[in-house]
Design a protein around this motif. Sequence first.
Motif, PDB file in Angstrom:
ATOM      1  N   THR A 149      69.607  38.018 -28.849  1.00 29.75           N
ATOM      2  CA  THR A 149      68.733  38.155 -30.021  1.00 29.75           C
ATOM      3  C   THR A 149      67.346  38.639 -29.606  1.00 29.75           C
ATOM      4  OG1 THR A 149      69.982  36.438 -31.146  1.00 29.75           O
ATOM      5  CG2 THR A 149      67.792  36.914 -32.009  1.00 29.75           C
ATOM      6  N   ASP A 172      75.540  37.413 -36.216  1.00 31.87           N
ATOM      7  CA  ASP A 172      75.758  36.006 -35.874  1.00 31.87           C
ATOM      8  C   ASP A 172      75.759  35.274 -37.213  1.00 31.87           C
ATOM      9  OD1 ASP A 172      75.859  33.491 -34.882  1.00 31.87           O
ATOM     10  OD2 ASP A 172      74.256  33.741 -33.416  1.00 31.87           O
ATOM     11  N   ASP A 177      69.638  34.245 -35.970  1.00 33.39           N
ATOM     12  CA  ASP A 177      68.206  33.936 -35.994  1.00 33.39           C
ATOM     13  C   ASP A 177      67.339  35.177 -35.791  1.00 33.39           C
ATOM     14  OD1 ASP A 177      69.067  34.134 -33.397  1.00 33.39           O
ATOM     15  OD2 ASP A 177      68.711  32.032 -32.908  1.00 33.39           O
ATOM     16  N   ASP A 253      73.176  42.592 -33.709  1.00 34.36           N
ATOM     17  CA  ASP A 253      73.100  41.388 -32.869  1.00 34.36           C
ATOM     18  C   ASP A 253      74.360  40.566 -33.129  1.00 34.36           C
ATOM     19  OD1 ASP A 253      72.048  39.507 -31.124  1.00 34.36           O
ATOM     20  OD2 ASP A 253      71.032  38.396 -32.709  1.00 34.36           O
TER      21      ASP A 253
HETATM   22 MG   LIG Z   1      71.447  35.107 -30.698  1.00 36.67          MG
END
Ligand SMILES: [Mg+2]
Length: 394
Positions: A149, A172, A177, A253
Motif C-alpha cells: 500500500t 484489498d 487502506d 493495490d
Molecule cells: Mg496493504
Amino acid sequence: MNTPGFHVYAALEGNLGLEAIREALPFGTPLRAVSLTDAVRAGSEVQHGADLIIVGCSQAHEQALEVIAAATAQRADRPVVVLYDGSPNGFLERAFEAGADDLVALPQSAGQLGFALEKAMARRRGAVAPSDEGSMITILGPKGGTGKTVTSSNLAVALALAGKSTVLVDLDLQFGDVGLALGIQPKRTIYDLAVSGGTLDGEKIDGFLAQHPSGAHALLAPLRPDQAAAVGTSFLREVFEILRSRHEFVLVDTPPAFTADVIAAVDVSSHLCMVGMLDALSLKDTKIGLETLEEMGYDPKGITLVLNRADSSVGITQSDVEQLLGRAPDVLVASDRAIPRALTSGQPIVVAEPKSKAARSYFALAERYLAVRTLPAATSNDNGRRRLLLRKAS
Ligand SMILES: [Mg+2]
Ligand SMILES: Nc1ncnc2c1ncn2[C@@H]1O[C@H](COP(=O)(O)OP(=O)(O)OP(=O)(O)O)[C@@H](O)[C@H]1O
C-alpha cells in the motif's frame, strides 16, 4: 468465483473428478455434469448458458477433444478447463490447440483445483487491452505488511505529480487502506459503485473516485469487510477496462493473497510490481509468488521487483537475495521512519518528505513506469500458447 448465477458444465468420462469439482466449486454453484459420450452426442447445444466448461478424461481423448472444440467454437471467450489422469500421450498439446485454457492432472486437492478453476475464470482470452490504452500496474506481495500500500500510494502520487492521469484502485476489498495512505476521507467506495445498478461507463465511475491534491484519483475499498462480497470479478474487469480507456496509469493495490479478484486484475494488467521485504519469511513468499506468476504464464521480465526495507541488517546480503530469487531487485527502498510518520500525517512520503531516501526510491520506481513503453509487458493475448510453452520448457 463469486459471480452470481454462475453456471458450470462438466463433461466427464466415467464421472472422473466429479467429487473434486463439487468440493472445489463454491457452495451452491449450479453444476451440470454429463458423460463425455452424452456431451459429444448433444454437440454444443447442451453447453449453452454455461460460464465455465470442465472436460474430464483418462482414455477417451478423442471425445474430449471434440467437446473442447465444440465449446470453443460456440463461445471463444468462455474458459475451458481439462482434467485428466493417466498418461496424456500428446493429448495436452492437442487439447490446447482445440481451445483448452488450462490442463489439470488428477488427483488434486479441492483447494488446488479451485485455484485452477478461479484462474481460468479470471483469465478470458483476449482480455488484455490493446497497447494504445493506459498502462495497468498491479502491485502484489503474497505476504502481509511488505509495503504494497505504501508503494502503490506513493507510485500513484509520483505519477500524478509527473503530470500523468492516474487512478489507484484498492483491491484489498476487506481491509483496504489506500484512503488512509492518501489521507482521503472515503465518501463513496467501490462497494457503492458495485451496488449502484445500471450500466457502467466512464462518467459514472468518475462520480465514485476520490481525489488526492496531487491529482491522483482513487477508487477506495469498501468501508466494511462484509461489503466485499458485492464486488465480483466480472464487474472488476469492466471497471478496469473503462479506467484504462480514460487514464494513462491504472494502479491496483492488492491484499496479501492471490484471490480470484487479484488474478482478474493481474490478468488484464500490462505490468506487475512485486513488493518483497528483506526478511527470510517475506523472501520465501516472494520467491513462491514469482514462481506462481511464471507458472500462470506471466513473463517475469514484465514484473518489476521492489525490495522494501532493503537496508535492514538482518544477516541477509544483496547477493543472498539475488541467489534466492534468481534475479536482482529493480528498486530498493530503505527502512525509513519517515514512512510511518508520513502515514500518520495522512500524506504519502513523496509529498511529505520528497527528499528522503525512501521518497527518492518511489520517484525512481515512477521513472521506470514513465518509460513504460520500453518495459516488457507481463502479459500477452496468447495465454494458451504461453502456458503450453512454459509447460514444455519445464
Ligand atoms: Mg496493504
Ligand atoms: N520502508 C519502510 N520503512 C519503514 N516503515 C515501512 C516501510 N515500508 C512499510 N512500512 C510500514 O509497514 C507497514 C505496512 O506497510 P503497508 O501497509 O504498505 O504494507 P502492505 O503490504 O500493504 O500490508 P497488507 O498486506 O496488510 O495490505 C506500514 O505501517 C508502513 O508504515
